[in-house]
Design a protein around this motif. Structure first.
Motif, PDB file in Angstrom:
ATOM      1  N   THR A 119       0.813  -1.193   0.155  1.00 19.44           N
ATOM      2  CA  THR A 119      -0.031  -0.035   0.083  1.00 19.44           C
ATOM      3  C   THR A 119       1.046   1.356   0.139  1.00 19.44           C
ATOM      4  N   ASP A 120       1.865   1.288   0.771  1.00 15.98           N
ATOM      5  CA  ASP A 120       2.965   2.548   0.778  1.00 15.98           C
ATOM      6  C   ASP A 120       3.444   2.702  -0.504  1.00 15.98           C
ATOM      7  N   GLU A 121       3.874   1.655  -1.221  1.00 15.75           N
ATOM      8  CA  GLU A 121       4.458   1.860  -2.629  1.00 15.75           C
ATOM      9  C   GLU A 121       3.389   2.336  -3.804  1.00 15.75           C
TER      10      GLU A 121
ATOM     11  N   LEU B 133      -5.799   4.982   3.833  1.00 14.22           N
ATOM     12  CA  LEU B 133      -4.866   6.063   3.746  1.00 14.22           C
ATOM     13  C   LEU B 133      -5.352   7.074   4.622  1.00 14.22           C
TER      14      LEU B 133
ATOM     15  N   SER C 166       3.758   5.698   7.198  1.00 14.96           N
ATOM     16  CA  SER C 166       4.302   5.550   5.719  1.00 14.96           C
ATOM     17  C   SER C 166       5.774   5.584   5.916  1.00 14.96           C
TER      18      SER C 166
ATOM     19  N   HIS D  68       7.493   6.447   3.175  1.00 14.11           N
ATOM     20  CA  HIS D  68       7.539   7.662   2.154  1.00 14.11           C
ATOM     21  C   HIS D  68       7.040   8.924   2.391  1.00 14.11           C
TER      22      HIS D  68
ATOM     23  N   ARG E 208       1.507  10.449   6.481  1.00 16.72           N
ATOM     24  CA  ARG E 208       0.767   9.765   5.944  1.00 16.72           C
ATOM     25  C   ARG E 208       0.623   8.435   6.809  1.00 16.72           C
TER      26      ARG E 208
ATOM     27  N   ILE F 173      -1.069   4.390   7.116  1.00 19.61           N
ATOM     28  CA  ILE F 173      -1.902   3.398   6.489  1.00 19.61           C
ATOM     29  C   ILE F 173      -2.563   2.678   7.726  1.00 19.61           C
TER      30      ILE F 173
END
Length: 429
Positions: A53-55, A79, A127, A129, A133, A135
């Motif tokens: 999901t993060d990607e 998210l 996250s 990245h 954010r 998840i």
């Protein structure tokens, strides 16, 4: 008076408690192991979902990525740019806490994982990245259904445990109930009930012990009855002579007075033998005693000591009940003088495993048909050997030998006469 619980109730409670304890331990171990399995397996799936999901979230312009994120949203993966809600006051479920700990360990940063339960269980993972954010994974709670299932299983397990405990208790206590019902008959001499043959070994041994105790009690009762009959018989004749002498006024005649004294001594001797027979000598403690000295003292007390010979070692030590053994040996010597003829002898010998005290005479011996019965209470050898006595001398000697773990041996001598031997075992050093 408070009624004591039955053996069945005690065994039932014991077996039921053991089964319930085993079920409780098994349930605790199963929950612990199940929690570990769930946290490991679910944690790996959650890590895979979070990484994917993060990607995908890092590629907002990719239509395929947006389509997959939509599918994940339908599966409960969201998210969020908001902060995780404050955990509720209620303590988190142990399984949820274990999953959160496993995810944090796999990510290498436990601070990236927050577990909440408000009221649904959720896992918030930051996250890699975009730190703003999160998840969010929704974990459906099966706790109410699990509690209901656990309660139902506990009730069923408890009922099964009680049924098994009842069956086990019944199987264990039924032989005891049969034995209790037959105990009076066993004491009375009845044979063992065939229904006890399949009982546990301890129950059969108890039944045999009750039967043996009943046999001993009946033997004691027979001996007491025989003793009372013998006393009444032995005392009647001298008492009648004393009464007649007193009525005739014979107390002034020295000869008549001596006869009366002899009757009194006969009464005293009979009563003394009866008392010795009843007391048995069990309460006397074992003492290291020189049997040669004991025999020599008895020989010195005889009315005609020159008729006696002492054969054996100068010293012969053995752990015995000295008073009981002295009475037994004295009775054998009295019997030899009463029924036999001089010369008399007392022989002491030590063998490899036993000590033997032997009294011999040179009389006519005992009748062969009477010899196997000698030693029974109040049985006299008058028919074969003449004389009086209470009929308890050999019985006391035999009982003294048995109390020492030995035996009384009676036999006619090949060359004429009679021999009575007390054989005592030598205790191991």
């Amino acid at each position: 008076m408070r009624r004591a619980p039955s053996t069945f109730a005690l065994v039932l409670m014991l077996v039921a408690a053991a089964l319930l304890l085993a079920l409780a331990l098994s349930g605790a171990l199963q929950r612990r192991f199940g929690r570990q399995v769930v946290s490991d397996s679910y944690g790996r799936l959650a890590i895979a979902t979070v990484l994917a999901t993060d990607e995908l979230a890092a590629r907002p312009q990719d239509p395929a990525a947006r389509e997959v994120l939509g599918s994940l949203h339908l599966l409960g993966v969201q998210l969020s740019n908001a902060q995780p809600p404050t955990p509720s006051v209620r303590r988190l479920a142990p399984a949820l806490t274990a999953v959160a700990r496993t995810i944090g360990t796999m990510l290498g940063d436990p601070t990236r994982v927050v577990a909440t339960q408000t009221p649904d269980s959720q896992l918030w993972i930051r996250s890699a990245h975009d730190p703003a954010r999160w998840i969010v994974l929704r974990t459906p709670s099966y706790r109410p259904r699990l509690l209901d299932s656990a309660l139902l299983l506990s009730v069923l397990a408890g009922l099964i445990a009680l049924a098994a405990a009842g069956l086990a208790a019944r199987l264990l206590t039924r032989p005891l109930e049969r034995l209790a019902a037959q105990a009076s008959a066993l004491l009375a001499g009845a044979p063992t009930d065939p229904g006890l043959e399949g009982s546990p070994r301890e129950v059969r041994r108890l039944a045999d012990a009750i039967g043996d105790a009943g046999e001993r009690l009946r033997g004691v009762a027979r001996e007491r009855e025989l003793m009372l009959a013998g006393i009444s018989h032995d005392l009647r004749t001298p008492l009648a002579r004393l009464r007649l002498a007193l009525e005739l006024g014979d107390a002034g005649d020295p000869g008549r007075r001596a006869a009366m004294v002899a009757d009194l001594e006969e009464l005293d001797s009979a009563l003394e033998q009866c008392l010795a027979f009843v007391r048995e000598g069990r309460d006397e403690a074992l003492q290291s005693t020189d049997l040669s000295t004991l025999a020599g003292q008895l020989l010195a007390l005889r009315l005609r000591p020159d008729d006696w010979q002492l054969e054996g070692p100068g010293e012969l030590l053995a752990p015995v009940r000295p008073i009981l053994l002295r009475r037994a040996l004295g009775n054998l010597m009295d019997n030899a003088e009463r029924y036999g003829a001089p010369p008399f002898a007392v022989s002491l010998a030590r063998e490899a495993s036993a000590i033997e005290l032997r009294v011999t005479d040179h009389g006519t011996g005992a009748a062969p048909e009477l010899l196997p019965r000698l030693g029974q209470p109040f049985l006299r050898g008058d028919a074969a050997r003449g004389g009086g006595g209470s009929g308890l001398g050999l019985s006391i000697a035999g009982r003294a030998a048995r109390l020492h773990g030995g035996e009384l041996l009676l036999a006619n001598r090949p060359g004429g006469g009679f021999v009575a031997a007390v054989r005592l075992p030598i205790p191991p050093r």
